[in-house]
Design an enzyme around this catalytic site. Sequence first.
Site, PDB file in Angstrom:
ATOM      1  N   GLY A 155       0.829  -1.205   0.000  1.00 11.55           N
ATOM      2  CA  GLY A 155       0.000   0.000   0.000  1.00 11.55           C
ATOM      3  C   GLY A 155       0.853   1.240   0.000  1.00 11.55           C
ATOM      4  O   GLY A 155       2.079   1.152   0.039  1.00 11.55           O
ATOM      5  N   ASP A 193      -7.045  13.445  12.073  1.00 16.65           N
ATOM      6  CA  ASP A 193      -7.371  12.917  10.736  1.00 16.65           C
ATOM      7  C   ASP A 193      -8.093  11.582  10.875  1.00 16.65           C
ATOM      8  O   ASP A 193      -7.772  10.611  10.191  1.00 16.65           O
ATOM      9  CB  ASP A 193      -6.093  12.769   9.900  1.00 16.65           C
ATOM     10  CG  ASP A 193      -6.428  12.604   8.416  1.00 16.65           C
ATOM     11  OD1 ASP A 193      -5.540  12.172   7.646  1.00 16.65           O
ATOM     12  OD2 ASP A 193      -7.581  12.870   8.031  1.00 16.65           O
ATOM     13  N   PHE A 233       3.188  10.200   1.145  1.00 19.19           N
ATOM     14  CA  PHE A 233       4.537  10.210   0.567  1.00 19.19           C
ATOM     15  C   PHE A 233       5.324   9.001   1.058  1.00 19.19           C
ATOM     16  O   PHE A 233       6.532   9.048   1.163  1.00 19.19           O
ATOM     17  CB  PHE A 233       5.241  11.500   0.974  1.00 19.19           C
ATOM     18  CG  PHE A 233       4.863  11.932   2.365  1.00 19.19           C
ATOM     19  CD1 PHE A 233       3.976  12.985   2.579  1.00 19.19           C
ATOM     20  CD2 PHE A 233       5.329  11.235   3.472  1.00 19.19           C
ATOM     21  CE1 PHE A 233       3.589  13.338   3.866  1.00 19.19           C
ATOM     22  CE2 PHE A 233       4.944  11.577   4.755  1.00 19.19           C
ATOM     23  CZ  PHE A 233       4.067  12.647   4.959  1.00 19.19           C
ATOM     24  N   ALA A 234       4.618   7.929   1.389  1.00 17.61           N
ATOM     25  CA  ALA A 234       5.327   6.739   1.869  1.00 17.61           C
ATOM     26  C   ALA A 234       4.853   5.519   1.097  1.00 17.61           C
ATOM     27  O   ALA A 234       3.739   5.464   0.597  1.00 17.61           O
ATOM     28  CB  ALA A 234       5.042   6.529   3.356  1.00 17.61           C
ATOM     29  N   LYS A 235       5.776   4.544   1.015  1.00 18.80           N
ATOM     30  CA  LYS A 235       5.446   3.236   0.435  1.00 18.80           C
ATOM     31  C   LYS A 235       5.370   2.272   1.625  1.00 18.80           C
ATOM     32  O   LYS A 235       6.146   2.422   2.589  1.00 18.80           O
ATOM     33  CB  LYS A 235       6.608   2.834  -0.489  1.00 18.80           C
ATOM     34  CG  LYS A 235       6.257   1.960  -1.632  1.00 18.80           C
ATOM     35  CD  LYS A 235       7.405   1.764  -2.645  1.00 18.80           C
ATOM     36  CE  LYS A 235       8.799   2.090  -2.124  1.00 18.80           C
ATOM     37  NZ  LYS A 235       9.808   1.879  -3.173  1.00 18.80           N
ATOM     38  N   VAL A 236       4.431   1.345   1.604  1.00 18.87           N
ATOM     39  CA  VAL A 236       4.335   0.378   2.709  1.00 18.87           C
ATOM     40  C   VAL A 236       4.541  -1.013   2.133  1.00 18.87           C
ATOM     41  O   VAL A 236       3.821  -1.401   1.212  1.00 18.87           O
ATOM     42  CB  VAL A 236       2.969   0.477   3.424  1.00 18.87           C
ATOM     43  CG1 VAL A 236       2.886  -0.509   4.579  1.00 18.87           C
ATOM     44  CG2 VAL A 236       2.730   1.899   3.929  1.00 18.87           C
ATOM     45  N   LYS A 251       7.051   0.913   6.567  1.00 21.01           N
ATOM     46  CA  LYS A 251       6.735   2.195   5.928  1.00 21.01           C
ATOM     47  C   LYS A 251       8.059   2.832   5.527  1.00 21.01           C
ATOM     48  O   LYS A 251       8.916   3.066   6.383  1.00 21.01           O
ATOM     49  CB  LYS A 251       5.971   3.091   6.907  1.00 21.01           C
ATOM     50  CG  LYS A 251       5.568   4.446   6.349  1.00 21.01           C
ATOM     51  CD  LYS A 251       4.762   5.234   7.363  1.00 21.01           C
ATOM     52  CE  LYS A 251       4.403   6.615   6.846  1.00 21.01           C
ATOM     53  NZ  LYS A 251       3.632   7.395   7.838  1.00 21.01           N
ATOM     54  N   GLY A 259       0.893   5.394   1.603  1.00 18.79           N
ATOM     55  CA  GLY A 259       0.207   6.391   2.455  1.00 18.79           C
ATOM     56  C   GLY A 259       0.853   7.730   2.179  1.00 18.79           C
ATOM     57  O   GLY A 259       1.931   8.016   2.673  1.00 18.79           O
TER      58      GLY A 259
HETATM   59  C1  H91 Z   1      -5.032   6.476   4.292  1.00 20.97           C
HETATM   60  N1  H91 Z   1      -4.583   5.211   3.704  1.00 20.97           N
HETATM   61  C2  H91 Z   1      -4.411   5.327   2.228  1.00 20.97           C
HETATM   62  C3  H91 Z   1      -3.309   4.779   4.342  1.00 20.97           C
HETATM   63  C4  H91 Z   1      -3.033   3.359   3.946  1.00 20.97           C
HETATM   64  C5  H91 Z   1      -1.552   3.058   4.160  1.00 20.97           C
HETATM   65  C6  H91 Z   1      -1.242   1.588   3.823  1.00 20.97           C
HETATM   66  C7  H91 Z   1      -2.120   0.677   4.654  1.00 20.97           C
HETATM   67  N2  H91 Z   1      -1.845  -0.730   4.471  1.00 20.97           N
HETATM   68  C8  H91 Z   1      -2.115  -1.287   3.238  1.00 20.97           C
HETATM   69  O1  H91 Z   1      -2.350  -0.569   2.229  1.00 20.97           O
HETATM   70  N3  H91 Z   1      -2.119  -2.651   3.091  1.00 20.97           N
HETATM   71  C9  H91 Z   1      -2.222  -3.496   4.218  1.00 20.97           C
HETATM   72  C10 H91 Z   1      -1.618  -2.919   5.447  1.00 20.97           C
HETATM   73  C11 H91 Z   1      -1.297  -3.760   6.514  1.00 20.97           C
HETATM   74  N4  H91 Z   1      -0.741  -3.307   7.626  1.00 20.97           N
HETATM   75  C12 H91 Z   1      -0.468  -1.982   7.762  1.00 20.97           C
HETATM   76  C13 H91 Z   1       0.127  -1.550   8.953  1.00 20.97           C
HETATM   77  C14 H91 Z   1       0.462  -0.235   9.132  1.00 20.97           C
HETATM   78  C15 H91 Z   1       0.230   0.696   8.109  1.00 20.97           C
HETATM   79  C16 H91 Z   1       0.569   2.117   8.317  1.00 20.97           C
HETATM   80  C17 H91 Z   1       0.730   2.587   9.634  1.00 20.97           C
HETATM   81  C18 H91 Z   1       1.036   3.925   9.839  1.00 20.97           C
HETATM   82 CL1  H91 Z   1       1.200   4.538  11.454  1.00 20.97          CL
HETATM   83  C19 H91 Z   1       1.190   4.803   8.771  1.00 20.97           C
HETATM   84  O2  H91 Z   1       1.493   6.127   8.986  1.00 20.97           O
HETATM   85  C20 H91 Z   1       1.021   4.312   7.472  1.00 20.97           C
HETATM   86 CL2  H91 Z   1       1.213   5.376   6.135  1.00 20.97          CL
HETATM   87  C21 H91 Z   1       0.720   2.977   7.232  1.00 20.97           C
HETATM   88  C22 H91 Z   1      -0.368   0.297   6.926  1.00 20.97           C
HETATM   89  C23 H91 Z   1      -0.740  -1.046   6.721  1.00 20.97           C
HETATM   90  C24 H91 Z   1      -1.402  -1.544   5.542  1.00 20.97           C
HETATM   91  C25 H91 Z   1      -3.596   0.985   4.479  1.00 20.97           C
HETATM   92  C26 H91 Z   1      -3.896   2.439   4.798  1.00 20.97           C
END
Ligand code: H91
Length: 343
Positions: free
Chosen positions: A19, A133, A23-26, A41, A21
Site C-alpha cells: 500500500g 485525521d 509520501f510513503a510506500k508500505v 513504511k 500512504g
Molecule cells: C489512508 N490510507 C491510504 C493509508 C493506507 C496506508 C497503507 C495501509 N496498508 C495497506 O495498504 N495494506 C495493508 C496494510 C497492513 N498493515 C499496515 C500496517 C500499518 C500501516 C501504516 C501505519 C502507519 Cl502509522 C502509517 O502512517 C502508514 Cl502510512 C501505514 C499500513 C498497513 C497496511 C492501508 C492504509
Amino acid sequence: PIKSYCALDGFYEMYDTIGSGGFAKVKLGVHCLTGEKVAIKIMDKKQLGDDLPRIRLEIEAMKSLSHQNVCKLFQVIETDAKIFMILEYCPDGELFDYIVERDRLTEDEARHFFRQIVAAVAYIHHKGFAHRDLKPENLLLDDDQQLKLIDFGLCAKPKGGMNSHLETCCGSPAYAAPELISGKCYLGSEADIWSMGVLLYALLCGYLPFDDDNIAVLYRKIQSGMYEKPEWLSESSMEMLDQLLQVDPKRRITVAQLLHHPWVTKDCNPSYNVQWESIYQTKELDDECVTEMAVSIGKSRKAMHAILSDWSYDYNTATYLLLWKRKQLSKSVRLMRDQQSIP
Ligand SMILES: CN(C)C[C@H]1CC[C@H](N2C(=O)NCc3cnc4ccc(-c5cc(Cl)c(O)c(Cl)c5)cc4c32)CC1
C-alpha cells in the site's frame, strides 16, 4: 523475498508493496528472529522535503503510544537517504473497505467497532495527543476484528496540553469539524469527537453525513450541522449521532462522557467497559521475553534488561515487542536460533 535494502539485511525479509500512504510506500516484511509479519513504511528523505518534521513528530508520537487499538511502532531505521518505520501488520486492511463491501453495518457491528475507536481516541487524548485525521481509511483491521489507528502525521501535541487551542486547518474536509473549517481556534479533542461522529454515521449508513463535490457547498453543509437520518437508524443511534455532531463544540459530548454513554456500553458486561487504558503496561518488562532474548543473543538477563529498558526502538526493541505480542496471543515465546552449525 525481494532484494531488500541493506539496512534491513539479516533483520527483516522484504516482500512486495502492500500500500501507500501519502509520501510513503508500505511493504510487507518479516522480522527474522520471530518470523512475525510487519508493515514497513519507507520514506525517501529528499522526497519528504519540508514534510520531514511531520515524520519526526509522527515517530515521536508513536513511540509514546502503546495501546491495543493503536498501530504499534516496533523500530525506526534511518539511513542517509531513507527512513524506515517498522509497524504492526494489519492483515485485514482498511475499515473503509470493510464498510464498502457490506454497504453499511448493523447497529451492533457498528457499536463493536465504535467502542474500539472511542478506546483508541480516549487513550491518545489521555497521552496528550489529538489525531486530527480520524477516518475509516486510517483504521485498519488485524486478524481478529481488532481496529488499529494509524497515520499520526497530522497529530498534534499542543504545547499547553489538551486544553490549549490549535490553529492549523488540516485533515480530510468531509470529517472536519465546523470550528476547524471556519478557521477559528479549536481544541484538538473536540475536533476529534466531531470526526468520530462522521465516522459513526459512515459505519451506520455507508455514506457520509456531509458530502458535496463543491468544497464551498460541503463546508456550508458542515456548518449547518444538518444531515439526513435514514429510516433504519434507531432512536438511540440518532441521539448518539446528535451528541457527536454538535456544531457548537461546547455542546458536543466529551470523550469522558462517551466512555460511559449507554449507546457505547450497551450489552457490555460492566467489567468490560471501554478499554481505554492500555493493556500494555510498558513500565516493567516481561521476564520470559527478556530471558528468551538474553539466551538467544548470549547476554546475561541483567544486561538484556538494561538494554531493553532504554526503549531505543532498535532491533532489540522490535524483537521484544514482537515476542511480547506473541505471548499475548498465547503463541510460543521462542526466537529462531541461528542454525547451529553441524559439528
Ligand atoms: C489512508 N490510507 C491510504 C493509508 C493506507 C496506508 C497503507 C495501509 N496498508 C495497506 O495498504 N495494506 C495493508 C496494510 C497492513 N498493515 C499496515 C500496517 C500499518 C500501516 C501504516 C501505519 C502507519 Cl502509522 C502509517 O502512517 C502508514 Cl502510512 C501505514 C499500513 C498497513 C497496511 C492501508 C492504509
